[in-house]
Motif scaffolding. Structure first.
Motif, mmCIF file in Angstrom:
data_model
loop_
_atom_site.group_PDB
_atom_site.id
_atom_site.type_symbol
_atom_site.label_atom_id
_atom_site.label_comp_id
_atom_site.label_asym_id
_atom_site.label_seq_id
_atom_site.Cartn_x
_atom_site.Cartn_y
_atom_site.Cartn_z
ATOM 1 N N SER A 214 -14.447 1.871 14.266
ATOM 2 C CA SER A 214 -13.114 1.969 13.682
ATOM 3 C C SER A 214 -12.868 3.355 13.099
ATOM 4 N N ASN A 215 -11.607 3.789 13.156
ATOM 5 C CA ASN A 215 -11.213 5.054 12.545
ATOM 6 C C ASN A 215 -10.858 4.896 11.073
ATOM 7 N N TYR A 216 -10.935 3.650 10.540
ATOM 8 C CA TYR A 216 -10.549 3.382 9.159
ATOM 9 C C TYR A 216 -11.680 2.672 8.429
ATOM 10 N N SER A 217 -11.802 2.939 7.151
ATOM 11 C CA SER A 217 -12.705 2.201 6.278
ATOM 12 C C SER A 217 -11.881 1.398 5.291
ATOM 13 N N ASN A 218 -12.509 0.382 4.660
ATOM 14 C CA ASN A 218 -11.796 -0.409 3.659
ATOM 15 C C ASN A 218 -11.310 0.471 2.508
ATOM 16 N N LEU A 219 -12.136 1.430 2.090
ATOM 17 C CA LEU A 219 -11.758 2.303 0.982
ATOM 18 C C LEU A 219 -10.560 3.160 1.358
ATOM 19 N N ARG A 220 -10.585 3.713 2.571
ATOM 20 C CA ARG A 220 -9.464 4.558 2.997
ATOM 21 C C ARG A 220 -8.174 3.751 3.062
ATOM 22 N N ARG A 221 -8.245 2.532 3.581
ATOM 23 C CA ARG A 221 -7.054 1.688 3.635
ATOM 24 C C ARG A 221 -6.509 1.433 2.237
ATOM 25 N N ALA A 222 -7.414 1.169 1.286
ATOM 26 C CA ALA A 222 -6.981 0.869 -0.080
ATOM 27 C C ALA A 222 -6.331 2.084 -0.737
ATOM 28 N N LEU A 223 -6.909 3.268 -0.519
ATOM 29 C CA LEU A 223 -6.389 4.474 -1.164
ATOM 30 C C LEU A 223 -4.978 4.808 -0.695
ATOM 31 N N VAL A 224 -4.722 4.640 0.613
ATOM 32 C CA VAL A 224 -3.377 4.949 1.106
ATOM 33 C C VAL A 224 -2.414 3.788 0.875
ATOM 34 N N GLY A 225 -2.965 2.590 0.641
ATOM 35 C CA GLY A 225 -2.120 1.410 0.555
ATOM 36 C C GLY A 225 -1.249 1.348 -0.675
ATOM 37 N N VAL A 226 -1.751 1.847 -1.808
ATOM 38 C CA VAL A 226 -1.003 1.722 -3.061
ATOM 39 C C VAL A 226 0.304 2.508 -3.019
ATOM 40 N N PRO A 227 0.280 3.820 -2.726
ATOM 41 C CA PRO A 227 1.568 4.537 -2.670
ATOM 42 C C PRO A 227 2.493 4.027 -1.575
ATOM 43 N N ASP A 228 1.913 3.596 -0.439
ATOM 44 C CA ASP A 228 2.749 3.051 0.626
ATOM 45 C C ASP A 228 3.462 1.785 0.157
ATOM 46 N N LEU A 229 2.726 0.896 -0.509
ATOM 47 C CA LEU A 229 3.312 -0.354 -0.990
ATOM 48 C C LEU A 229 4.433 -0.075 -1.974
ATOM 49 N N LEU A 230 4.212 0.849 -2.894
ATOM 50 C CA LEU A 230 5.251 1.189 -3.874
ATOM 51 C C LEU A 230 6.486 1.766 -3.182
ATOM 52 N N GLY A 231 6.247 2.585 -2.156
ATOM 53 C CA GLY A 231 7.377 3.165 -1.433
ATOM 54 C C GLY A 231 8.185 2.115 -0.691
ATOM 55 N N VAL A 232 7.511 1.147 -0.051
ATOM 56 C CA VAL A 232 8.223 0.103 0.668
ATOM 57 C C VAL A 232 8.943 -0.822 -0.311
ATOM 58 N N MET A 233 8.342 -1.086 -1.463
ATOM 59 C CA MET A 233 9.033 -1.871 -2.497
ATOM 60 C C MET A 233 10.338 -1.184 -2.892
ATOM 61 N N TRP A 234 10.303 0.123 -3.046
ATOM 62 C CA TRP A 234 11.522 0.870 -3.384
ATOM 63 C C TRP A 234 12.552 0.745 -2.270
ATOM 64 N N LEU A 235 12.103 0.892 -1.012
ATOM 65 C CA LEU A 235 13.029 0.756 0.108
ATOM 66 C C LEU A 235 13.667 -0.631 0.141
ATOM 67 N N MET A 236 12.880 -1.660 -0.125
ATOM 68 C CA MET A 236 13.399 -3.031 -0.101
ATOM 69 C C MET A 236 14.465 -3.218 -1.176
ATOM 70 N N ARG A 237 14.216 -2.679 -2.356
ATOM 71 C CA ARG A 237 15.184 -2.841 -3.458
ATOM 72 C C ARG A 237 16.474 -2.084 -3.190
ATOM 73 N N ARG A 238 16.401 -0.992 -2.456
ATOM 74 C CA ARG A 238 17.581 -0.157 -2.242
ATOM 75 C C ARG A 238 18.345 -0.532 -0.970
ATOM 76 N N SER A 239 17.923 -1.561 -0.266
ATOM 77 C CA SER A 239 18.569 -1.900 1.001
ATOM 78 C C SER A 239 19.828 -2.731 0.787
ATOM 79 N N ARG A 240 20.759 -2.600 1.707
ATOM 80 C CA ARG A 240 21.977 -3.404 1.733
ATOM 81 C C ARG A 240 22.252 -3.780 3.183
ATOM 82 N N ASN A 241 22.588 -5.039 3.425
ATOM 83 C CA ASN A 241 22.887 -5.505 4.778
ATOM 84 C C ASN A 241 24.272 -6.151 4.784
#
Length: 248
Positions: A214-241
């Motif tokens: 694999s090109n990914y480790s559990n630690l690497r996934r966790a480190l990038v996951g936190v800012p990504d999750l926060l960013g997607v949470m922001w996108l979800m809150r700011r969406s309008r359909n």
């Protein structure tokens, strides 16, 4: 139906990095799974591999003419490789697979049939997401994935038990309408819901890795996951359909 005649209905997109030993086997399995089912193409993107991946792709192209592939000069990440593949695809329907052979191409026909069963008015915003109910990974990876999925489900309300599964099927138009950023492929269900779409999870086969590592480790996934999750949470809150109605 012939897999080479006419405009393809379905594109199977596969991002790879240093997966030389898995290329020929997986392309052959895709061909076997879809021959006689629909007109299809296979689109690989080599994300800056340093092994024999380009040579194996050239060999596969000689055997399977429905295969096309392009190469990133340097690695840009899996999400960008998927985006490059989708842009190069000609078909309006996209099936996505990881390049390590753990996703089973034999699941694609049933996913395609489920997508086509949706009414025309909503089909183009439907994401069929694979669910690895019986994962063939190490215990540490299974637990890490289970924890990540639980956190994402709580934070994003994406109603998806396995967002990290590489087996997914969706319309090309839907994908091209989504915001793109590094690691966005892990959040396709949430981004689909944000776009006013619907997600359905289906149980798919999961297999041990065929070759390589694999090109990914559990630690690497966790480190990038936190800012990504926060960013997607922001996108979800700011969406309008909006509900668009015809003018008077």
């Amino acid at each position: 139906m012939s897999e080479t005649a006419g405009t393809p209905e379905l594109a199977v997109v596969v991002p790879v990095k240093n997966e030389a030993d898995n290329i020929l086997t997986l392309v052959g399995e895709i061909h076997a799974a879809l021959s006689g089912v629909t007109n299809f193409e296979i689109v690989y993107v080599d994300d800056g591999s340093t092994d024999a991946t380009p040579q194996r792709l050239a060999e596969a192209k000689a055997r399977f003419p429905m295969l096309s592939w392009v190469r990133h000069r340097f690695s840009c990440g899996q999400s960008q490789a998927i985006a490059t593949a989708v842009r190069h695809a000609k078909a309006p329907i996209i099936a996505m697979l990881d390049g390590d052979g753990q996703n089973d191409p034999a699941d694609i026909p049933a996913m395609l049939a489920r997508w086509k069963a949706e009414p025309d008015a909503t089909r183009d915003k439907l994401l069929i997401a694979g669910w690895r109910a019986n994962r063939k990974d190490t215990s540490s990876r299974r637990w890490a994935s289970k924890a990540a999925n639980a956190i994402r489900a709580w934070a994003l309300k994406d109603n998806t038990p396995d967002t990290g599964c590489g087996s997914k099927l969706f319309s090309r138009a839907l994908f091209l309408d989504l915001p793109r950023f590094d690691h966005m492929h892990r959040y396709l269900p949430a981004l689909t819901i944000r776009a006013g779409g619907k997600v359905e999870s289906v149980v798919v086969n999961h297999r041990p890795r065929g070759a390589g590592s694999s090109n990914y480790s559990n630690l690497r996934r966790a480190l990038v996951g936190v800012p990504d999750l926060l960013g997607v949470m922001w996108l979800m809150r700011r969406s309008r359909n909006p509900v668009v109605e015809p003018g008077q």
